[in-house]
Structure formats: C-alpha cells, structure tokens
Design a protein around this motif. Sequence first.
Motif, PDB file in Angstrom:
ATOM      1  N   UNK A  69       0.930  -1.051   0.167  1.00 55.15           N
ATOM      2  CA  UNK A  69      -0.033  -0.029  -0.143  1.00 55.15           C
ATOM      3  C   UNK A  69       0.787   1.165  -0.066  1.00 55.15           C
ATOM      4  N   UNK A  70       0.421   2.284  -0.498  1.00 56.41           N
ATOM      5  CA  UNK A  70       1.085   3.651  -0.617  1.00 56.41           C
ATOM      6  C   UNK A  70       0.974   4.512   0.697  1.00 56.41           C
ATOM      7  N   UNK A  71       0.194   4.300   1.613  1.00 55.97           N
ATOM      8  CA  UNK A  71      -0.360   5.027   2.611  1.00 55.97           C
ATOM      9  C   UNK A  71       0.521   5.230   3.575  1.00 55.97           C
ATOM     10  N   UNK A  72       1.488   4.149   3.722  1.00 52.63           N
ATOM     11  CA  UNK A  72       2.487   4.429   4.763  1.00 52.63           C
ATOM     12  C   UNK A  72       2.049   3.941   6.336  1.00 52.63           C
ATOM     13  N   UNK A  73       1.018   3.789   6.462  1.00 51.65           N
ATOM     14  CA  UNK A  73       0.259   3.349   7.773  1.00 51.65           C
ATOM     15  C   UNK A  73       0.720   2.312   8.429  1.00 51.65           C
ATOM     16  N   UNK A  74       0.831   2.363   9.586  1.00 51.54           N
ATOM     17  CA  UNK A  74       1.303   1.132  10.405  1.00 51.54           C
ATOM     18  C   UNK A  74      -0.102   0.233  10.490  1.00 51.54           C
ATOM     19  N   UNK A  75      -0.284  -1.037  10.504  1.00 53.13           N
ATOM     20  CA  UNK A  75      -1.350  -1.916  10.985  1.00 53.13           C
ATOM     21  C   UNK A  75      -1.014  -2.616  12.284  1.00 53.13           C
ATOM     22  N   UNK A  76      -1.910  -3.179  13.152  1.00 53.19           N
ATOM     23  CA  UNK A  76      -1.781  -3.702  14.197  1.00 53.19           C
ATOM     24  C   UNK A  76      -2.255  -5.006  14.576  1.00 53.19           C
ATOM     25  N   UNK A  77      -1.155  -5.767  15.002  1.00 58.59           N
ATOM     26  CA  UNK A  77      -1.572  -7.258  15.179  1.00 58.59           C
ATOM     27  C   UNK A  77      -2.219  -7.432  16.599  1.00 58.59           C
ATOM     28  N   UNK A  78      -2.502  -8.565  16.828  1.00 65.09           N
ATOM     29  CA  UNK A  78      -3.266  -8.985  18.027  1.00 65.09           C
ATOM     30  C   UNK A  78      -2.205  -9.268  19.212  1.00 65.09           C
ATOM     31  N   UNK A  79      -2.311  -8.410  20.347  1.00 66.00           N
ATOM     32  CA  UNK A  79      -1.096  -9.162  21.433  1.00 66.00           C
ATOM     33  C   UNK A  79      -1.996  -9.730  22.675  1.00 66.00           C
ATOM     34  N   UNK A  80      -1.370 -10.642  23.009  1.00 64.14           N
ATOM     35  CA  UNK A  80      -1.929 -11.207  24.053  1.00 64.14           C
ATOM     36  C   UNK A  80      -0.934 -11.808  25.338  1.00 64.14           C
ATOM     37  N   UNK A  81      -1.193 -11.235  26.405  1.00 65.08           N
ATOM     38  CA  UNK A  81      -0.371 -11.281  27.284  1.00 65.08           C
ATOM     39  C   UNK A  81      -0.675 -12.513  28.409  1.00 65.08           C
ATOM     40  N   UNK A  82      -0.210 -13.683  28.777  1.00 64.18           N
ATOM     41  CA  UNK A  82      -0.635 -14.400  29.727  1.00 64.18           C
ATOM     42  C   UNK A  82      -0.774 -14.006  31.165  1.00 64.18           C
ATOM     43  N   UNK A  83       0.123 -13.014  31.624  1.00 65.04           N
ATOM     44  CA  UNK A  83      -0.167 -12.379  32.872  1.00 65.04           C
ATOM     45  C   UNK A  83      -1.607 -11.503  32.771  1.00 65.04           C
ATOM     46  N   UNK A  84      -1.987 -11.104  31.709  1.00 60.08           N
ATOM     47  CA  UNK A  84      -3.130 -10.265  31.669  1.00 60.08           C
ATOM     48  C   UNK A  84      -4.310 -10.892  31.138  1.00 60.08           C
ATOM     49  N   UNK A  85      -4.265 -12.364  31.147  1.00 59.97           N
ATOM     50  CA  UNK A  85      -5.435 -12.937  30.929  1.00 59.97           C
ATOM     51  C   UNK A  85      -5.866 -13.202  29.412  1.00 59.97           C
ATOM     52  N   UNK A  86      -4.705 -12.856  28.522  1.00 59.69           N
ATOM     53  CA  UNK A  86      -4.917 -12.931  26.980  1.00 59.69           C
ATOM     54  C   UNK A  86      -5.256 -11.209  26.670  1.00 59.69           C
ATOM     55  N   UNK A  87      -5.118 -10.316  27.505  1.00 59.57           N
ATOM     56  CA  UNK A  87      -5.407  -9.089  27.128  1.00 59.57           C
ATOM     57  C   UNK A  87      -3.852  -8.299  26.830  1.00 59.57           C
ATOM     58  N   UNK A  88      -3.846  -7.262  26.199  1.00 58.41           N
ATOM     59  CA  UNK A  88      -2.620  -6.421  25.785  1.00 58.41           C
ATOM     60  C   UNK A  88      -2.270  -5.445  26.818  1.00 58.41           C
ATOM     61  N   UNK A  89      -3.091  -5.231  28.019  1.00 57.61           N
ATOM     62  CA  UNK A  89      -2.830  -4.135  29.016  1.00 57.61           C
ATOM     63  C   UNK A  89      -2.819  -4.849  30.371  1.00 57.61           C
TER      64      UNK A  89
END
Length: 105
Positions: A69-89
């Motif tokens: 793509x030519x927009x240069x934008x960043x896309x976001x994957x899905x982060x899962x943290x075990x200590x956060x019960x599968x959340x990214x926070x």
Amino acid sequence: ALDGKPGSQFFVGHDSQLWSLAATLNMEWEVPLVELSSLATLPGSMLRFDLDTTANTVTVRYLYPVFNTSTGELHEGVVKMVAADGSNTLSLDAFKALVAAGIDE
C-alpha cells in the motif's frame, strides 16, 4: 514505561530481539494478514509500549507496515499477554514485576 513517565516507547529490532521481549513478558502476537504463525516478525515491525498514567497501566502493541500500500500507515496485530489473561494491557505494577522476573531468569 518502567520509569513511570507518560508516553510511548518503541522497540524495533530483528526477530530475535522481539522474540526475547515476547519471552520476557510471556506474550505472543498474531498478524491478521496472511496465514502467519504467532510471533511473526514482519520487516519493519515493532513493539510499542504505552503508559497511561491516569489508569496506571501499560498497553503493548505489535505494529507492522504493509508494503503493498502507498499510505505508509502501520497496521496492528493482536497482542496477548498471559499475565493479563490474554489482554494486551497490564497494571504498571504487574508489568514491572513481569520485567523484573524475566530479567532475573
């Protein structure tokens, strides 16, 4: 994020550095592009750590560019943290404890 100052920190590296952070923080990420395995490290990808001083939390994001793509934008994957019960926070205290435990191993 560990210094308690608001803002974001970006960690850009090769696959081995990103995988080391994943192991230290006991987390994984998925890229909803093509059929890639978890912990895929695409060219130009990074981990972003955001500290929210109001909520006293740290949010981890996996960002990557899409080169056809030519927009240069960043896309976001899905982060899962075990200590956060599968959340990214996590709470800042829990995040600090995770980092300390990972460094001690």
